[in-house]
Scaffold this motif. Structure first.
Motif, PDB file in Angstrom:
ATOM      1  N   ASP A 213       0.608  -0.925  -0.076  1.00 27.90           N
ATOM      2  CA  ASP A 213      -0.122  -0.347  -0.358  1.00 27.90           C
ATOM      3  C   ASP A 213       0.642   1.391  -0.385  1.00 27.90           C
ATOM      4  OD1 ASP A 213      -1.819  -1.481   0.270  1.00 27.90           O
ATOM      5  OD2 ASP A 213      -1.943  -1.605   2.454  1.00 27.90           O
ATOM      6  N   PHE A 214       2.371   0.934   0.566  1.00 27.39           N
ATOM      7  CA  PHE A 214       2.909   2.791   0.572  1.00 27.39           C
ATOM      8  C   PHE A 214       3.257   2.405  -0.622  1.00 27.39           C
ATOM      9  CE2 PHE A 214       7.401   4.103   1.295  1.00 27.39           C
ATOM     10  CZ  PHE A 214       7.082   4.879   2.005  1.00 27.39           C
ATOM     11  N   ILE A 215       3.532   1.717  -1.027  1.00 28.60           N
ATOM     12  CA  ILE A 215       4.130   2.095  -2.460  1.00 28.60           C
ATOM     13  C   ILE A 215       3.860   2.700  -3.486  1.00 28.60           C
ATOM     14  CG2 ILE A 215       5.205   0.871  -4.664  1.00 28.60           C
ATOM     15  CD1 ILE A 215       6.238  -0.722  -3.083  1.00 28.60           C
ATOM     16  N   ALA A 216       1.742   2.642  -3.602  1.00 25.56           N
ATOM     17  CA  ALA A 216       0.918   2.095  -4.226  1.00 25.56           C
ATOM     18  C   ALA A 216       0.738   3.817  -4.169  1.00 25.56           C
ATOM     19  CB  ALA A 216      -0.345   1.285  -4.599  1.00 25.56           C
ATOM     20  N   ALA A 217       0.365   4.062  -2.348  1.00 21.67           N
ATOM     21  CA  ALA A 217      -0.649   5.067  -2.142  1.00 21.67           C
ATOM     22  C   ALA A 217       1.031   6.652  -2.407  1.00 21.67           C
ATOM     23  CB  ALA A 217      -0.010   4.932  -0.856  1.00 21.67           C
ATOM     24  N   ASN A 218       2.450   6.247  -2.074  1.00 17.63           N
ATOM     25  CA  ASN A 218       3.463   7.419  -2.098  1.00 17.63           C
ATOM     26  C   ASN A 218       4.104   7.250  -4.143  1.00 17.63           C
ATOM     27  OD1 ASN A 218       3.525   8.386   0.370  1.00 17.63           O
ATOM     28  ND2 ASN A 218       3.046   5.943   0.930  1.00 17.63           N
ATOM     29  N   SER A 219       4.013   6.624  -5.107  1.00 18.35           N
ATOM     30  CA  SER A 219       4.360   6.708  -5.836  1.00 18.35           C
ATOM     31  C   SER A 219       3.367   6.965  -7.145  1.00 18.35           C
ATOM     32  CB  SER A 219       5.081   5.245  -6.040  1.00 18.35           C
ATOM     33  OG  SER A 219       4.278   4.186  -6.570  1.00 18.35           O
ATOM     34  N   THR A 220       4.238   7.303  -8.148  1.00 17.41           N
ATOM     35  CA  THR A 220       2.788   7.536  -9.270  1.00 17.41           C
ATOM     36  C   THR A 220       3.632   6.553 -10.136  1.00 17.41           C
ATOM     37  OG1 THR A 220       3.698   9.339  -8.997  1.00 17.41           O
ATOM     38  CG2 THR A 220       1.607   9.554  -9.362  1.00 17.41           C
ATOM     39  N   GLY A 221       2.312   5.728 -10.522  1.00 24.81           N
ATOM     40  CA  GLY A 221       3.267   4.982 -12.169  1.00 24.81           C
ATOM     41  C   GLY A 221       3.512   6.007 -13.513  1.00 24.81           C
ATOM     42  N   PHE A 222       3.736   5.539 -14.514  1.00 24.41           N
ATOM     43  CA  PHE A 222       4.433   6.740 -15.652  1.00 24.41           C
ATOM     44  C   PHE A 222       4.710   5.605 -16.509  1.00 24.41           C
ATOM     45  CE2 PHE A 222       7.939   6.340 -12.942  1.00 24.41           C
ATOM     46  CZ  PHE A 222       8.842   6.728 -14.637  1.00 24.41           C
ATOM     47  N   ALA A 223       5.214   6.169 -17.703  1.00 26.33           N
ATOM     48  CA  ALA A 223       5.062   5.562 -19.452  1.00 26.33           C
ATOM     49  C   ALA A 223       6.460   6.315 -19.632  1.00 26.33           C
ATOM     50  CB  ALA A 223       3.681   5.918 -20.070  1.00 26.33           C
ATOM     51  N   ARG A 224       7.560   5.557 -20.598  1.00 26.71           N
ATOM     52  CA  ARG A 224       8.215   5.909 -20.397  1.00 26.71           C
ATOM     53  C   ARG A 224       8.619   5.728 -22.924  1.00 26.71           C
ATOM     54  NH1 ARG A 224      13.964   6.755 -19.680  1.00 26.71           N
ATOM     55  NH2 ARG A 224      14.655   5.332 -21.296  1.00 26.71           N
ATOM     56  N   VAL A 225       8.555   6.677 -23.130  1.00 27.02           N
ATOM     57  CA  VAL A 225       8.051   6.429 -24.178  1.00 27.02           C
ATOM     58  C   VAL A 225       9.625   7.198 -24.843  1.00 27.02           C
ATOM     59  CG1 VAL A 225       6.741   7.681 -25.874  1.00 27.02           C
ATOM     60  CG2 VAL A 225       5.793   7.137 -24.107  1.00 27.02           C
ATOM     61  N   ARG A 226       9.761   6.197 -26.530  1.00 29.10           N
ATOM     62  CA  ARG A 226      11.045   6.750 -27.191  1.00 29.10           C
ATOM     63  C   ARG A 226      10.287   7.146 -28.714  1.00 29.10           C
ATOM     64  NH1 ARG A 226      16.017   6.506 -24.746  1.00 29.10           N
ATOM     65  NH2 ARG A 226      17.212   5.992 -27.227  1.00 29.10           N
ATOM     66  N   THR A 227      11.329   7.816 -28.995  1.00 24.93           N
ATOM     67  CA  THR A 227      10.999   8.387 -30.294  1.00 24.93           C
ATOM     68  C   THR A 227      12.130   7.880 -30.952  1.00 24.93           C
ATOM     69  OG1 THR A 227      10.624  10.862 -29.993  1.00 24.93           O
ATOM     70  CG2 THR A 227       9.164   9.016 -29.998  1.00 24.93           C
ATOM     71  N   PRO A 228      12.005   8.030 -31.901  1.00 27.51           N
ATOM     72  CA  PRO A 228      13.528   7.361 -32.446  1.00 27.51           C
ATOM     73  C   PRO A 228      14.225   8.802 -32.702  1.00 27.51           C
ATOM     74  CG  PRO A 228      12.030   6.858 -34.315  1.00 27.51           C
ATOM     75  CD  PRO A 228      11.063   7.199 -33.454  1.00 27.51           C
ATOM     76  N   ASP A 229      16.074   8.099 -31.874  1.00 27.95           N
ATOM     77  CA  ASP A 229      17.054   9.118 -32.082  1.00 27.95           C
ATOM     78  C   ASP A 229      17.198   9.750 -33.392  1.00 27.95           C
ATOM     79  OD1 ASP A 229      16.778   8.494 -29.588  1.00 27.95           O
ATOM     80  OD2 ASP A 229      18.513   7.187 -29.484  1.00 27.95           O
ATOM     81  N   THR A 230      17.078   9.296 -34.223  1.00 28.86           N
ATOM     82  CA  THR A 230      17.308   9.886 -35.644  1.00 28.86           C
ATOM     83  C   THR A 230      16.743  10.821 -35.754  1.00 28.86           C
ATOM     84  OG1 THR A 230      16.613   7.948 -36.598  1.00 28.86           O
ATOM     85  CG2 THR A 230      18.598   7.698 -36.390  1.00 28.86           C
ATOM     86  N   GLU A 231      15.196  10.980 -35.481  1.00 30.99           N
ATOM     87  CA  GLU A 231      14.496  11.906 -36.413  1.00 30.99           C
ATOM     88  C   GLU A 231      13.786  12.860 -34.794  1.00 30.99           C
ATOM     89  OE1 GLU A 231      11.713   9.848 -38.535  1.00 30.99           O
ATOM     90  OE2 GLU A 231      12.923   8.259 -38.507  1.00 30.99           O
ATOM     91  N   PRO A 232      14.233  13.690 -34.245  1.00 28.92           N
ATOM     92  CA  PRO A 232      13.652  14.293 -33.262  1.00 28.92           C
ATOM     93  C   PRO A 232      12.680  15.416 -33.329  1.00 28.92           C
ATOM     94  CG  PRO A 232      15.994  15.248 -33.940  1.00 28.92           C
ATOM     95  CD  PRO A 232      16.174  14.487 -35.201  1.00 28.92           C
ATOM     96  N   ALA A 233      12.467  15.533 -34.579  1.00 29.52           N
ATOM     97  CA  ALA A 233      11.243  15.901 -35.190  1.00 29.52           C
ATOM     98  C   ALA A 233       9.603  15.455 -34.216  1.00 29.52           C
ATOM     99  CB  ALA A 233      11.023  16.766 -36.286  1.00 29.52           C
TER     100      ALA A 233
END
Lengths: 408, 257
Positions: A213-233
């Motif tokens: 419960d402690f983890i659930a209550a005190n941390s937020t989930g998030f997503a890591r997203v990577r787009t191709p390094d070669t195309e910053p746009a």
């Protein structure tokens, strides 16, 4: 069962413990967590009747400690492993304590065997390493075969073997129906040992709950997203699309994006609609360590004077205690790989445990295999090196901090 | 009572299992006996050249105890280490967690140390006396059967024991061996003697624990103007000791460990 009600301790103008109420139940290992100087040891001493509370009270099995009949047979405690006369042999030390509590001398040899000190029993404890001292202190706590056990920082100075031993011992003692109360400033250790957590900061109760419960209550989930390094746009495009859809997007040190407020399928759909290719889309949950850091960030008494932002290679907010939810970048897996905890985390990777189900850096990283950089991306050495350094100063709960604690 | 006997057993184990016990008590015996013997020998050789006044008031018994001024310092160290060691090592917390009855703990501990100190003091006192008299030779020596001598020798043992006991009380108050020694050693070695020698403070000095207590070891009191007898002096010292022990007890009881 230990029960504290409105426990308060003041030393002059300084309040060490303020209005602390909690219960420690039998049958589980209860972790007592807090940064250095948060009042853990003071509380432990009050439980044992060594310090008198300014107000409030604490009882063990319904009695204040000093009124407990035959206290040493009911309560065992390790307060300070160095609190022995160095000139006395381990056996004589334990014998004097056994006699003090009316415990037969045969029990002394029993506990010496239990903690693995039988070979040095006749040696003066002056020459003991910190780890051996801890074992001696644990032996002393177990002399009376008590139902209630208190351990103040029992893993300090222990090697990985010793840490594993203490962890299993605590769990075993709890499984026998005993009340086990273990203080620590090491969140990572507690995550593996304790089932229940009592967290304090600046002498006040911050949390009293199950580890999960402690983890659930005190941390937020998030997503890591990577787009191709070669195309910053593409990255920029995705950022604006996700922001429009109501997500919060923050860049990560390695160029990936940290997205909160949007479910993973939604992110995928949005990217697809925008025509952006994804190299990575992964769910993350902040670790217990980060949850702890977030909770106690306002309650750390002794913080390093070095501002984390000033350290090259560290993105502001990437440090523990920075952005709510914590950033894995602040806790590079390398920090674990190189320290005694590495082994301890190994078996946990696949087993159900506090970190299981978290495809975060801890769970996903195959232990033993050469680490391909923190995020599975090509390694970025110039970034990792300085990152490991400031950890020691800025994060009181970091495992690397253990060494400076040892030196006390 | 069960608790008291447990503490007594435990304290006996504790006191036996550290080297400082043997060292401090051993030094107390050796220094007292050897110094006393050496001074007796010197006195014997110089007796004829001594002033008449000194020859008339010569006290063979207390001369044999001349080493006690130094020997008592080792007794002080013993007393301080027995009690202060609990604090300096942190053992006190473990001990008090095992015996929440703090008074029982402290006084059982002090009882064990005092009994040991008394046995050692008794041996010291009789050996110092015998060796001293042997050094003084047939002309000057006195025997245990002479008036007041047995009292003085026995009193010497009590004096040394009370010194150790006083130190234990002080250490219980101050809780630090270094601080306790830093106060007790110069006090008994220098300050008390100075206060007793300077005419302005002499009347005050004779009520200090060591000066009052040492009266019991004197047999010849000619020219002595102190207003108390040998047992009265020891009584004054005992009052000091009781005060120190009560203070130590109160501090232990009230304070956080």
């Amino acid at each position: 069962m230990i029960e504290a009600v409105g426990l308060t301790k003041r030393y002059g103008a300084k309040t060490a413990v303020h209005n602390l109420s909690f219960q420690v139940r039998p049958g589980t290992v209860t972790g007592f967590l807090g940064p250095n100087g948060s009042g853990k040891s003071t509380t432990m001493r009050m439980i044992l009747g060594l310090d008198t509370p300014t107000s409030g009270h604490v009882t063990i099995g319904g009695h204040p400690f000093r009124k407990l009949p035959n206290a040493p047979r009911q309560v065992g405690a390790l307060l300070d492993a160095k609190a022995v006369h160095g000139g006395r042999s381990a056996r004589q030390h334990l014998l004097s304590l056994a006699q003090l509590s009316g415990i037969p001398a045969s029990r002394v040899d029993e506990v010496l065997g239990l903690v693995g000190l039988q070979d040095v029993a006749k040696k003066r404890s002056k020459g003991f390493s910190l780890g051996m001292g801890q074992r001696l202190g644990i032996a002393a706590a177990m002399l009376g075969d008590p139902q209630v056990l208190l351990f103040d920082e029992p893993v300090n100075g222990l090697d990985p073997d010793g840490i594993l031993w203490v962890r299993n011992l605590m769990k075993q003692l709890a499984s026998e129906g005993r009340t086990v109360f273990v203080s620590s400033h090491l969140m990572s250790e507690m995550a593996l040992t304790a089932e229940h957590l009592i967290v304090i900061g600046r002498g006040q109760l911050l949390a009293d709950m199950n580890v999960k419960d402690f983890i659930a209550a005190n941390s937020t989930g998030f997503a890591r997203v990577r787009t191709p390094d070669t195309e910053p746009a593409q990255g920029e495009k995705l950022t604006s699309v996700l922001s429009e859809a109501g997500g919060q997007v923050a860049p990560e040190p390695d160029g990936a994006l940290r997205v909160t407020g949007l479910a993973l399928p939604r992110i995928s759909d949005l990217a697809h609609e925008a025509g952006v290719r994804l190299w990575e889309l992964s769910p993350h949950q902040a670790s217990l360590e980060e949850a702890y850091m977030q909770l106690t960030q306002g309650a750390v008494d002794y913080r390093s004077a070095v501002p984390p932002q000033a350290v090259p290679g560290v993105v502001p907010g990437g440090m523990p205690g920075g952005v709510p939810g914590g950033v894995p970048g602040g806790l590079p897996p390398q920090g674990y790989a190189g320290d005694p905890y590495a082994g301890a985390y190994g078996p946990q990777a696949g087993a159900p445990g506090p970190y299981a189900g978290q495809p975060g850096p801890y769970g996903a990283q195959p232990q033993g295999a050469p680490a391909p950089g923190p995020y599975g991306a090509p390694p970025a050495p110039p970034q990792q090196q300085p990152q490991a350094q400031p950890q020691q100063h800025a994060a009181p709960a970091d495992p690397t901090q253990q060494h400076s604690e040892d030196a006390r | 009572m069960a608790v008291a006997s447990q503490v007594l057993t435990s304290e006996w184990t504790k006191i036996r299992s550290v080297r400082s016990t043997v060292w401090t008590l051993g030094i107390a015996v050796v220094v007292t006996v050897v110094m006393g013997a050496a001074i007796c020998l010197l006195v014997k050789n110089d007796f004829d050249s001594m002033p008449v006044r000194e020859r008339l008031t010569f006290d063979a018994t207390s001369t044999a105890f001349a080493g006690m001024g130094l020997g008592q310092l080792a007794m002080i160290v013993f007393g301080v280490l027995v009690v202060g060691g609990e604090y300096s090592t942190g053992m006190i917390r473990t001990s008090l967690a095992a015996v929440p009855q703090r008074g029982t703990f402290l006084f059982s501990k002090i009882t064990v140390a005092t009994l040991l100190a008394f046995v050692v003091s008794l041996v010291t006192s009789f050996v110092a006396f015998s060796v001293g008299q042997a050094m003084l030779g047939a002309d000057l020596r006195v025997g245990l059967g002479d008036p007041g001598v047995l009292r003085a020798v026995f009193g010497g043992a009590l004096y040394m024991t009370l010194i150790a006991l006083f130190s234990m009380g002080v250490a219980a108050v101050l809780r630090s061996p270094m601080l306790s020694l830093g106060i007790l050693m110069p006090f008994f070695f220098l300050i008390s003697n100075i206060l007793g020698a300077v005419s302005a403070t002499r009347k005050l000095g004779r009520y200090l624990p060591d000066q009052a207590g040492q009266k019991v070891m004197k047999v010849v009191t000619t020219g002595d103007d102190v207003p108390y007898g040998p047992w009265g002096g020891l009584g004054i010292m005992a009052l000091w000791v009781i005060a120190a022990l009560i203070a130590g007890y109160l501090f232990l009881k009230k304070r956080d460990a």
